[in-house]
Design a protein around this motif. Structure first.
Motif, mmCIF file in Angstrom:
data_model
loop_
_atom_site.group_PDB
_atom_site.id
_atom_site.type_symbol
_atom_site.label_atom_id
_atom_site.label_comp_id
_atom_site.label_asym_id
_atom_site.label_seq_id
_atom_site.Cartn_x
_atom_site.Cartn_y
_atom_site.Cartn_z
ATOM 1 N N VAL A 62 -28.846 39.524 61.334
ATOM 2 C CA VAL A 62 -29.032 40.492 60.237
ATOM 3 C C VAL A 62 -27.828 41.420 60.129
ATOM 4 C CG1 VAL A 62 -30.492 42.372 59.361
ATOM 5 C CG2 VAL A 62 -31.543 40.331 60.371
ATOM 6 N N GLY A 63 -27.307 41.880 61.263
ATOM 7 C CA GLY A 63 -26.128 42.746 61.243
ATOM 8 C C GLY A 63 -24.928 42.065 60.621
ATOM 9 N N ASN A 64 -24.732 40.785 60.941
ATOM 10 C CA ASN A 64 -23.622 40.046 60.349
ATOM 11 C C ASN A 64 -23.814 39.839 58.846
ATOM 12 O OD1 ASN A 64 -22.145 39.849 62.700
ATOM 13 N ND2 ASN A 64 -22.853 37.797 63.203
ATOM 14 N N ILE A 65 -25.040 39.559 58.442
ATOM 15 C CA ILE A 65 -25.310 39.394 57.011
ATOM 16 C C ILE A 65 -25.039 40.691 56.267
ATOM 17 C CG2 ILE A 65 -27.145 39.039 55.293
ATOM 18 C CD1 ILE A 65 -28.378 36.998 57.315
ATOM 19 N N LEU A 66 -25.585 41.795 56.766
ATOM 20 C CA LEU A 66 -25.386 43.095 56.096
ATOM 21 C C LEU A 66 -23.930 43.547 56.156
ATOM 22 C CD1 LEU A 66 -28.572 45.060 57.205
ATOM 23 C CD2 LEU A 66 -28.100 44.005 54.983
ATOM 24 N N GLY A 67 -23.212 43.109 57.184
ATOM 25 C CA GLY A 67 -21.801 43.464 57.316
ATOM 26 C C GLY A 67 -20.889 42.624 56.448
ATOM 27 N N ALA A 69 -20.437 39.266 56.643
ATOM 28 C CA ALA A 69 -19.818 38.145 57.348
ATOM 29 C C ALA A 69 -20.058 36.840 56.587
ATOM 30 C CB ALA A 69 -20.385 38.042 58.765
ATOM 31 N N ILE A 70 -19.154 35.888 56.798
ATOM 32 C CA ILE A 70 -19.311 34.575 56.195
ATOM 33 C C ILE A 70 -20.275 33.742 57.040
ATOM 34 C CG2 ILE A 70 -17.043 34.649 55.089
ATOM 35 C CD1 ILE A 70 -16.031 32.805 57.371
ATOM 36 N N LEU A 71 -20.760 32.641 56.464
ATOM 37 C CA LEU A 71 -21.783 31.830 57.130
ATOM 38 C C LEU A 71 -21.384 31.355 58.536
ATOM 39 C CD1 LEU A 71 -24.621 30.713 56.862
ATOM 40 C CD2 LEU A 71 -23.644 28.681 55.777
ATOM 41 N N PRO A 72 -20.162 30.855 58.753
ATOM 42 C CA PRO A 72 -19.821 30.453 60.124
ATOM 43 C C PRO A 72 -19.886 31.621 61.121
ATOM 44 C CG PRO A 72 -18.254 29.511 58.584
ATOM 45 C CD PRO A 72 -19.116 30.471 57.808
ATOM 46 N N ASP A 73 -19.544 32.812 60.679
ATOM 47 C CA ASP A 73 -19.621 33.989 61.544
ATOM 48 C C ASP A 73 -21.074 34.351 61.819
ATOM 49 O OD1 ASP A 73 -18.939 36.177 63.064
ATOM 50 O OD2 ASP A 73 -18.045 37.315 61.425
ATOM 51 N N ILE A 74 -21.892 34.276 60.786
ATOM 52 C CA ILE A 74 -23.311 34.575 60.959
ATOM 53 C C ILE A 74 -23.917 33.603 61.971
ATOM 54 C CG2 ILE A 74 -25.569 34.579 59.805
ATOM 55 C CD1 ILE A 74 -23.976 35.419 57.219
ATOM 56 N N ILE A 75 -23.589 32.332 61.837
ATOM 57 C CA ILE A 75 -24.170 31.312 62.722
ATOM 58 C C ILE A 75 -23.581 31.393 64.123
ATOM 59 C CG2 ILE A 75 -24.353 28.825 63.159
ATOM 60 C CD1 ILE A 75 -24.409 28.505 60.040
ATOM 61 N N PHE A 76 -22.262 31.223 64.226
ATOM 62 C CA PHE A 76 -21.649 31.093 65.553
ATOM 63 C C PHE A 76 -21.523 32.424 66.293
ATOM 64 C CE2 PHE A 76 -20.252 27.243 63.338
ATOM 65 C CZ PHE A 76 -20.758 26.297 64.216
ATOM 66 N N GLY A 77 -21.324 33.516 65.565
ATOM 67 C CA GLY A 77 -21.314 34.828 66.213
ATOM 68 C C GLY A 77 -22.676 35.154 66.800
ATOM 69 N N SER A 78 -23.725 34.795 66.069
ATOM 70 C CA SER A 78 -25.082 35.038 66.551
ATOM 71 C C SER A 78 -25.422 34.120 67.724
ATOM 72 C CB SER A 78 -26.089 34.857 65.413
ATOM 73 O OG SER A 78 -25.790 35.764 64.365
ATOM 74 N N ILE A 79 -24.935 32.892 67.676
ATOM 75 C CA ILE A 79 -25.151 31.973 68.802
ATOM 76 C C ILE A 79 -24.444 32.496 70.049
ATOM 77 C CG2 ILE A 79 -24.562 29.670 69.691
ATOM 78 C CD1 ILE A 79 -25.281 28.605 66.867
ATOM 79 N N ALA A 80 -23.250 33.068 69.876
ATOM 80 C CA ALA A 80 -22.551 33.659 71.023
ATOM 81 C C ALA A 80 -23.388 34.778 71.641
ATOM 82 C CB ALA A 80 -21.180 34.190 70.601
ATOM 83 N N THR A 81 -23.989 35.596 70.802
ATOM 84 C CA THR A 81 -24.850 36.675 71.302
ATOM 85 C C THR A 81 -26.090 36.105 71.986
ATOM 86 O OG1 THR A 81 -24.040 38.219 69.641
ATOM 87 C CG2 THR A 81 -26.184 38.715 70.611
ATOM 88 N N LEU A 82 -26.675 35.055 71.416
ATOM 89 C CA LEU A 82 -27.842 34.409 72.021
ATOM 90 C C LEU A 82 -27.497 33.828 73.398
ATOM 91 C CD1 LEU A 82 -30.777 33.380 71.828
ATOM 92 C CD2 LEU A 82 -29.872 31.368 70.637
ATOM 93 N N ILE A 83 -26.373 33.145 73.493
ATOM 94 C CA ILE A 83 -25.938 32.576 74.772
ATOM 95 C C ILE A 83 -25.728 33.699 75.789
ATOM 96 C CG2 ILE A 83 -24.005 31.424 75.945
ATOM 97 C CD1 ILE A 83 -23.672 29.772 73.313
ATOM 98 N N GLY A 84 -25.038 34.745 75.370
ATOM 99 C CA GLY A 84 -24.798 35.882 76.263
ATOM 100 C C GLY A 84 -26.087 36.525 76.733
#
Length: 162
Positions: A62-67, A69-84
């Motif tokens: 949600v933060g990436n969407i509201l900020g 961000a483009i779709l790859p950032d929304i997907i892969f940035g969020s996956i990075a946070t999930l992995i972390g």
């Protein structure tokens, strides 16, 4: 059993909401080649509750969407946070100083590729790993450990699950 599910969902929702607010409020620092995402301090929360794992993931989406961000950032940035978040939870019984490492590593490895191939940033990937990594050390490491210290004293009250 039902109270535990409600507590879990409530904690996850609150963590997601706080992540979104911090990302949005500090948007000028939260995105770009050099970024310090203040909300990443919350990646220490899986040490206290497993509800932080979905909470951080949804909050990052949600933060990436509201900020903007483009779709790859929304997907892969969020996956990075999930992995972390997942691996921080796995380290919950180890040293508190190890807890920030998974989100630092996940974001340092993944985000530079998003910057290069999603946004077309022409900087060398190793350089972006350095800049993103430094931002993650500040956000997850320094601010995360400050948050850990503040919450650890009250963990049985704040993160009680009914």
């Amino acid at each position: 059993m039902k109270n535990k599910n409600v507590a879990f969902m409530t904690q996850a929702a609150m963590i997601a909401a706080i992540y979104v607010v911090l990302t949005y409020v500090f948007a000028p620092f939260s995105f770009g080649e050099v970024q310090i995402r203040i909300a990443e301090a919350l990646t220490i929360l899986p040490v206290f509750t497993p509800a932080a794992i979905p909470g951080l993931f949804v909050g990052c989406i949600v933060g990436n969407i509201l900020g903007g961000a483009i779709l790859p950032d929304i997907i892969f940035g969020s996956i990075a946070t999930l992995i972390g978040a997942f691996f921080t939870y796995q380290l919950r019984n180890k040293s508190r100083f190890l807890a920030p490492l998974p989100p630092i590593i996940a974001n340092t490895v993944i985000v530079p590729f998003v910057l290069r191939y999603g946004y077309g940033v022409a900087l060398p990937i190793p350089f972006m790993m350095l800049t993103v990594g430094v931002g993650e050390v500040v956000g997850c490491g320094v601010l995360g450990l400050v948050l850990y210290t503040a919450l650890n004293r009250y963990k049985n009250v704040i993160f009680k699950t009914a």
